[in-house]
Design an enzyme around this catalytic site. Structure first.
Site, PDB file in Angstrom:
ATOM      1  N   GLN A   1      45.209  36.938  45.210  1.00 61.18           N
ATOM      2  CA  GLN A   1      46.517  36.583  45.778  1.00 61.18           C
ATOM      3  C   GLN A   1      46.372  35.648  46.974  1.00 61.18           C
ATOM      4  OE1 GLN A   1      48.619  39.711  47.876  1.00 61.18           O
ATOM      5  NE2 GLN A   1      50.613  38.875  47.303  1.00 61.18           N
TER       6      GLN A   1
ATOM      7  N   ASP B   1      34.522  33.048  42.417  1.00 63.14           N
ATOM      8  CA  ASP B   1      35.099  34.350  42.037  1.00 63.14           C
ATOM      9  C   ASP B   1      34.232  34.915  40.931  1.00 63.14           C
ATOM     10  OD1 ASP B   1      37.060  36.425  40.933  1.00 63.14           O
ATOM     11  OD2 ASP B   1      38.303  35.519  42.475  1.00 63.14           O
ATOM     12  N   ILE B   2      34.494  36.154  40.586  1.00 63.11           N
ATOM     13  CA  ILE B   2      33.743  36.779  39.499  1.00 63.11           C
ATOM     14  C   ILE B   2      34.310  36.334  38.148  1.00 63.11           C
ATOM     15  CG2 ILE B   2      35.106  38.894  39.289  1.00 63.11           C
ATOM     16  CD1 ILE B   2      32.418  40.422  39.265  1.00 63.11           C
TER      17      ILE B   2
ATOM     18  N   TYR C   1      38.955  52.702  50.468  1.00 65.03           N
ATOM     19  CA  TYR C   1      39.180  51.300  50.824  1.00 65.03           C
ATOM     20  C   TYR C   1      39.255  51.161  52.344  1.00 65.03           C
ATOM     21  CZ  TYR C   1      42.065  46.981  51.068  1.00 65.03           C
ATOM     22  OH  TYR C   1      42.586  45.738  51.351  1.00 65.03           O
TER      23      TYR C   1
ATOM     24  N   LYS D   1      36.824  49.287  55.047  1.00 65.75           N
ATOM     25  CA  LYS D   1      37.347  48.256  55.973  1.00 65.75           C
ATOM     26  C   LYS D   1      36.974  48.613  57.417  1.00 65.75           C
ATOM     27  CE  LYS D   1      39.546  45.422  53.136  1.00 65.75           C
ATOM     28  NZ  LYS D   1      38.944  44.123  52.791  1.00 65.75           N
TER      29      LYS D   1
END
Ligand code: NAD
Length: 308
Positions: free
Chosen positions: A11, A31-32, A135, A139
């Site tokens: 995004q 990117d993957i 997550y 972080k």
């Protein structure tokens, strides 16, 4: 200026890469999965430390914009993969950046780094941080690691704690604030939406243009102005699903929304509803444009209709 972007197909990357190109950067978008940008692109799995090091050494970026991640919901479903990507790969990137002489690194933290004991309203820059989701734990760990790399090795690493990012053209997947984008699209396409959060769950949000502006402004700021090397709080606006529903009904009067909270409700309830972003304003001039729901909503509808 040579900029390498990881996770460029996501995004934020999809909006950032064209902006960097417009500003005259030479961009390598990675990117993957295969990418479609009017610039050089490459497949790169950032959890492959050797591939990451080799690419940085060979391409020699001045700046890295590190956006590859699994978002909050996906990290709960794939915890080991989430940790490898959201923490271990960041560590490998910081080391590779030092080794290759990268001048500045941007990576994205999140409001998920806060937790249930964090004050929810106007959350201060420095406060209790006890994230309950993997997550957010990754972080927060990366925030500490970034500051450590800055203090110990002088790495010029910069970050913001993004709230939910909203924009047209990309249906976000795997996050807890995805509902905000999905509600616009489903209202237009079906006139109805089933929301996985409870109606009065207020969360901080940011329009994509402001998210890109934050990255550019922070990266342009003189290093000596920056007092935060973990990640800056930034506030755009805050709203709940019910408030967004009412706003959308102004455009789509027959729109109806049902609420069926799932596991994401618990995560959302542990996050702030608004942030005190004084250090970002003072240090590098953060000043969002989309700070009310009607303004954000107007921008979304204009962009959605323009692309229809
Ligand atoms: P996204 O999920 O839209 O995109 C992430 C990209 O990373 C995808 O294109 C994906 O293919 C790629 N990727 C996945 N695994 C990879 C791997 N192993 N190697 C390389 N690339 C890989 O995410 P986004 O919304 O663009 O988020 C960018 C950053 O901002 C992330 O660090 C995210 O945690 C953070 N953030 C985003 C939001 C938000 O609302 N979008 C909120 C807070 C923080």
């Amino acid at each position: 200026m040579r900029a390498l972007v990881t996770g460029a197909g996501g995004q934020i990357g999809q909006a950032l890469v064209p902006t960097l190109l417009k500003k005259g950067y030479t961009v390598l978008a990675t990117d993957i999965r295969p990418l479609d940008f009017p610039t050089e692109t490459r497949l790169l799995d950032v959890t492959d430390t050797e591939a990451l090091r080799t690419l940085l050494k060979a391409w020699k970026p001045d700046q890295v914009y590190h956006l590859a991640a699994y978002l909050s919901a996906r990290s709960e479903k794939e915890p080991h993969g989430g940790w490898a990507l959201n923490f271990s790969a960041n560590w490998a990137l910081f080391e590779a950046a030092l080794e290759s002489g990268v001048q500045k690194v941007f990576w994205a933290s999140s409001i998920a780094a806060f937790g249930p004991h964090t004050p929810r309203s106007r959350t201060p820059q420095y406060t209790i941080m006890d994230p309950i989701g993997l997550y957010g734990i990754a972080k927060l760990a990366t925030e500490r690691l970034a500051e450590y790399f800055h203090q110990r090795y002088g790495l010029d690493v910069r970050s913001v704690r993004f709230p939910g990012v909203i924009g047209p053209g990309h249906l976000p997947q795997g996050g807890t604030t995805d509902f905000a984008v999905h509600m616009f699209y489903e209202a237009r396409q079906k006139g109805a939406y089933t929301c996985y959060l409870a109606p009065h769950t207020r969360l901080p949000m940011l329009y994509i243009d402001d998210a890109i502006q934050a990255i550019l402004q922070l990266m342009a700021a003189p290093a000596e102005r920056l007092s935060v090397r973990s990640a800056y709080n930034i506030q755009g606006l805050s709203f709940s699903p019910a408030e967004l529903e009412a706003e959308i009904r102004k455009q789509v009067p027959h729109f109806s929304c049902r609420y069926e909270p799932d596991f994401r409700q618990k995560l959302a309830e542990s996050w702030p509803e608004s942030l005190d972003d004084t250090p970002a304003r003072q240090d590098w001039g953060w000043n969002p444009h989309y700070d009310t729901l009607p303004r954000l909503s107007q921008a979304m509808w204009e962009a959605i209709l323009a692309k229809a």
